[in-house]
Design a protein around this motif. Structure first.
Motif, PDB file in Angstrom:
ATOM      1  N   ALA A 143      -6.363   5.964   4.061  1.00  0.00           N
ATOM      2  CA  ALA A 143      -5.736   5.249   2.954  1.00  0.00           C
ATOM      3  C   ALA A 143      -4.324   5.780   2.774  1.00  0.00           C
ATOM      4  N   LEU A 144      -3.347   4.888   2.779  1.00  0.00           N
ATOM      5  CA  LEU A 144      -1.962   5.235   2.474  1.00  0.00           C
ATOM      6  C   LEU A 144      -1.721   4.844   1.023  1.00  0.00           C
ATOM      7  N   VAL A 145      -1.425   5.836   0.192  1.00  0.00           N
ATOM      8  CA  VAL A 145      -1.508   5.674  -1.261  1.00  0.00           C
ATOM      9  C   VAL A 145      -0.219   6.153  -1.909  1.00  0.00           C
ATOM     10  N   GLY A 146       0.291   5.380  -2.860  1.00  0.00           N
ATOM     11  CA  GLY A 146       1.405   5.903  -3.627  1.00  0.00           C
ATOM     12  C   GLY A 146       2.390   4.863  -4.099  1.00  0.00           C
ATOM     13  N   ASP A 147       3.580   5.362  -4.436  1.00  0.00           N
ATOM     14  CA  ASP A 147       4.669   4.539  -4.929  1.00  0.00           C
ATOM     15  C   ASP A 147       5.499   4.103  -3.723  1.00  0.00           C
ATOM     16  N   ASP A 187      -4.115  -4.439   1.683  1.00  0.00           N
ATOM     17  CA  ASP A 187      -3.575  -4.185   0.347  1.00  0.00           C
ATOM     18  C   ASP A 187      -4.731  -4.303  -0.647  1.00  0.00           C
ATOM     19  N   ALA A 188      -5.209  -3.162  -1.143  1.00  0.00           N
ATOM     20  CA  ALA A 188      -6.453  -3.136  -1.915  1.00  0.00           C
ATOM     21  C   ALA A 188      -6.354  -3.943  -3.210  1.00  0.00           C
ATOM     22  N   LEU A 189      -5.305  -3.713  -4.007  1.00  0.00           N
ATOM     23  CA  LEU A 189      -5.200  -4.413  -5.285  1.00  0.00           C
ATOM     24  C   LEU A 189      -5.079  -5.919  -5.099  1.00  0.00           C
ATOM     25  N   ARG A 190      -4.252  -6.341  -4.150  1.00  0.00           N
ATOM     26  CA  ARG A 190      -4.057  -7.774  -3.968  1.00  0.00           C
ATOM     27  C   ARG A 190      -5.308  -8.429  -3.382  1.00  0.00           C
ATOM     28  N   THR A 191      -6.071  -7.693  -2.582  1.00  0.00           N
ATOM     29  CA  THR A 191      -7.296  -8.239  -2.013  1.00  0.00           C
ATOM     30  C   THR A 191      -8.299  -8.595  -3.103  1.00  0.00           C
ATOM     31  N   LEU A 192      -8.430  -7.730  -4.115  1.00  0.00           N
ATOM     32  CA  LEU A 192      -9.396  -7.980  -5.177  1.00  0.00           C
ATOM     33  C   LEU A 192      -8.808  -8.754  -6.354  1.00  0.00           C
ATOM     34  N   HIS A 193      -7.488  -8.898  -6.391  1.00  0.00           N
ATOM     35  CA  HIS A 193      -6.827  -9.676  -7.453  1.00  0.00           C
ATOM     36  C   HIS A 193      -5.837 -10.639  -6.790  1.00  0.00           C
ATOM     37  N   PRO A 194      -6.327 -11.595  -6.009  1.00  0.00           N
ATOM     38  CA  PRO A 194      -5.447 -12.393  -5.142  1.00  0.00           C
ATOM     39  C   PRO A 194      -4.426 -13.258  -5.861  1.00  0.00           C
ATOM     40  N   GLY A 195      -4.718 -13.749  -7.047  1.00  0.00           N
ATOM     41  CA  GLY A 195      -3.782 -14.638  -7.722  1.00  0.00           C
ATOM     42  C   GLY A 195      -3.278 -14.113  -9.045  1.00  0.00           C
ATOM     43  N   GLU A 196      -3.497 -12.843  -9.308  1.00  0.00           N
ATOM     44  CA  GLU A 196      -3.224 -12.287 -10.636  1.00  0.00           C
ATOM     45  C   GLU A 196      -1.890 -11.557 -10.666  1.00  0.00           C
ATOM     46  N   ARG A 197      -1.177 -11.741 -11.778  1.00  0.00           N
ATOM     47  CA  ARG A 197       0.015 -10.907 -12.002  1.00  0.00           C
ATOM     48  C   ARG A 197      -0.453  -9.564 -12.532  1.00  0.00           C
ATOM     49  N   ALA A 213       6.817  -7.007 -18.960  1.00  0.00           N
ATOM     50  CA  ALA A 213       7.843  -7.260 -17.956  1.00  0.00           C
ATOM     51  C   ALA A 213       7.742  -6.156 -16.911  1.00  0.00           C
ATOM     52  N   GLY A 214       6.773  -6.298 -16.020  1.00  0.00           N
ATOM     53  CA  GLY A 214       6.444  -5.220 -15.107  1.00  0.00           C
ATOM     54  C   GLY A 214       6.656  -5.545 -13.642  1.00  0.00           C
ATOM     55  N   LEU A 215       6.349  -4.534 -12.819  1.00  0.00           N
ATOM     56  CA  LEU A 215       6.431  -4.629 -11.372  1.00  0.00           C
ATOM     57  C   LEU A 215       5.161  -4.031 -10.781  1.00  0.00           C
ATOM     58  N   ARG A 216       4.736  -4.536  -9.636  1.00  0.00           N
ATOM     59  CA  ARG A 216       3.660  -3.882  -8.887  1.00  0.00           C
ATOM     60  C   ARG A 216       4.302  -3.196  -7.696  1.00  0.00           C
ATOM     61  N   ILE A 217       4.442  -1.860  -7.787  1.00  0.00           N
ATOM     62  CA  ILE A 217       5.088  -1.092  -6.716  1.00  0.00           C
ATOM     63  C   ILE A 217       4.223   0.066  -6.228  1.00  0.00           C
ATOM     64  N   ASP A 218       3.082   0.296  -6.874  1.00  0.00           N
ATOM     65  CA  ASP A 218       2.156   1.357  -6.462  1.00  0.00           C
ATOM     66  C   ASP A 218       0.994   0.707  -5.713  1.00  0.00           C
ATOM     67  N   HIS A 219       0.786   1.129  -4.463  1.00  0.00           N
ATOM     68  CA  HIS A 219      -0.122   0.396  -3.592  1.00  0.00           C
ATOM     69  C   HIS A 219      -1.129   1.313  -2.890  1.00  0.00           C
ATOM     70  N   PHE A 220      -2.222   0.709  -2.461  1.00  0.00           N
ATOM     71  CA  PHE A 220      -3.232   1.348  -1.620  1.00  0.00           C
ATOM     72  C   PHE A 220      -3.377   0.507  -0.358  1.00  0.00           C
ATOM     73  N   LEU A 221      -3.044   1.059   0.776  1.00  0.00           N
ATOM     74  CA  LEU A 221      -3.257   0.387   2.046  1.00  0.00           C
ATOM     75  C   LEU A 221      -4.423   1.056   2.754  1.00  0.00           C
ATOM     76  N   LEU A 222      -5.425   0.258   3.111  1.00  0.00           N
ATOM     77  CA  LEU A 222      -6.663   0.780   3.678  1.00  0.00           C
ATOM     78  C   LEU A 222      -6.796   0.377   5.142  1.00  0.00           C
ATOM     79  N   SER A 223      -7.228   1.333   5.959  1.00  0.00           N
ATOM     80  CA  SER A 223      -7.476   1.028   7.365  1.00  0.00           C
ATOM     81  C   SER A 223      -8.767   0.226   7.498  1.00  0.00           C
TER      82      SER A 223
END
Length: 258
Positions: A143-147, A187-197, A213-223
């Motif tokens: 898992a590649l994790v972080g900002d 992309d873990a978050l986007r996989t489980l929340h495909p259409g959500e802001r 008024a936010g940003l999604r910049i913290d991610h989890f990339l899973l092998s």
């Protein structure tokens, strides 16, 4: 196994926030970014008293990453991203925890863009892509994790039109992130929340958090070795509203036992 990411924006200045969140959320593994602390000032005693072993890669005033594991110390496997022996920034730390290789990263911001800082960001992203390809080839559960300091799509930023020229949203950066996904990372978050802001960061000014008024910049990339074990991915938004909060909220995923 609950793995979390938290850009603390100063581990000593916001230690009370970190400890409060650790007690309430009880993650198994935590990747911290932006420690803003030299190694000798990392609050290891307080973190151990909270029930976590830790490894860290600090830097005075800037950057800095750490990995915490509940009940035991992570087994360090790499300190610093390969590819540039002259890069002195503390931005990558890696450990083995309960059978998963966890890479904690703090990717450069890159502003102003264009410019030398943006060039450095793209070079760092290139090094990450090369190393991620090595992990993929080895077929390890990772898992590649972080900002990551990137909003991958328009869905990941509250007002896309205002961010077109920002280093976090320029096409070169989004393209680099997409290449990681094209190599097989999930992309873990986007996989489980495909259409959500769903956001992980809100600036301190202009009432950004209250306005969402936010940003999604913290991610989890899973092998691929663990992507199919993903069962949950959420943002602990309430922590962003605490006193002395970081401008990031903690983010976490849950991986089923293999």
């Amino acid at each position: 196994m609950k793995i979390a990411s938290f850009n603390v924006n100063g581990v000593n200045g916001r230690l009370s926030v970190l400890l409060r969140w650790l007690e309430s959320a009880r993650p198994d593994v935590v990747c911290l970014q932006e420690l803003k602390s030299p190694d000798e000032r990392f609050p290891v005693r307080e973190i151990e008293q909270a029930g976590y072993g830790a490894i860290w890669h600090g830097q005075k005033s800037w950057n800095g990453v750490a990995i915490l594991a509940r009940g035991k110390a992570p087994i360090e496997t790499r300190r610093g991203l390969p590819g540039d022996p002259d890069d002195s920034h503390s931005r990558y730390l890696e450990a083995a925890v309960r059978g998963i290789l966890v890479g904690c990263l703090y990717l450069p911001n890159g502003n102003p863009a264009p410019g030398p800082k943006f060039d450095y960001k793209l070079r760092w992203f290139g090094r990450l892509e090369a190393y991620a390809a090595e992990l993929m080839k080895a077929e390890v559960p990772a898992a590649l994790v972080g900002d990551f300091n990137v909003m991958p799509t328009d869905l990941d930023v509250y007002a896309p039109q205002r961010w077109r020229d920002d280093a976090l949203f320029r096409p070169e950066v989004r393209g680099a992130y997409q290449r990681l996904l094209d190599h097989g990372w999930t992309d873990a978050l986007r996989t489980l929340h495909p259409g959500e802001r769903i956001y992980t960061f809100w600036k301190y000014f202009r009432n950004a958090f209250a306005r969402d008024a936010g940003l999604r910049i913290d991610h989890f990339l899973l092998s691929p070795a663990i992507a199919d074990r993903l069962v949950a991915a959420e943002v602990d938004r309430e922590a962003r509203g605490w006193e002395k909060a970081s401008d990031h909220a903690p983010v976490w995923i849950e991986i089923a036992d293999g």
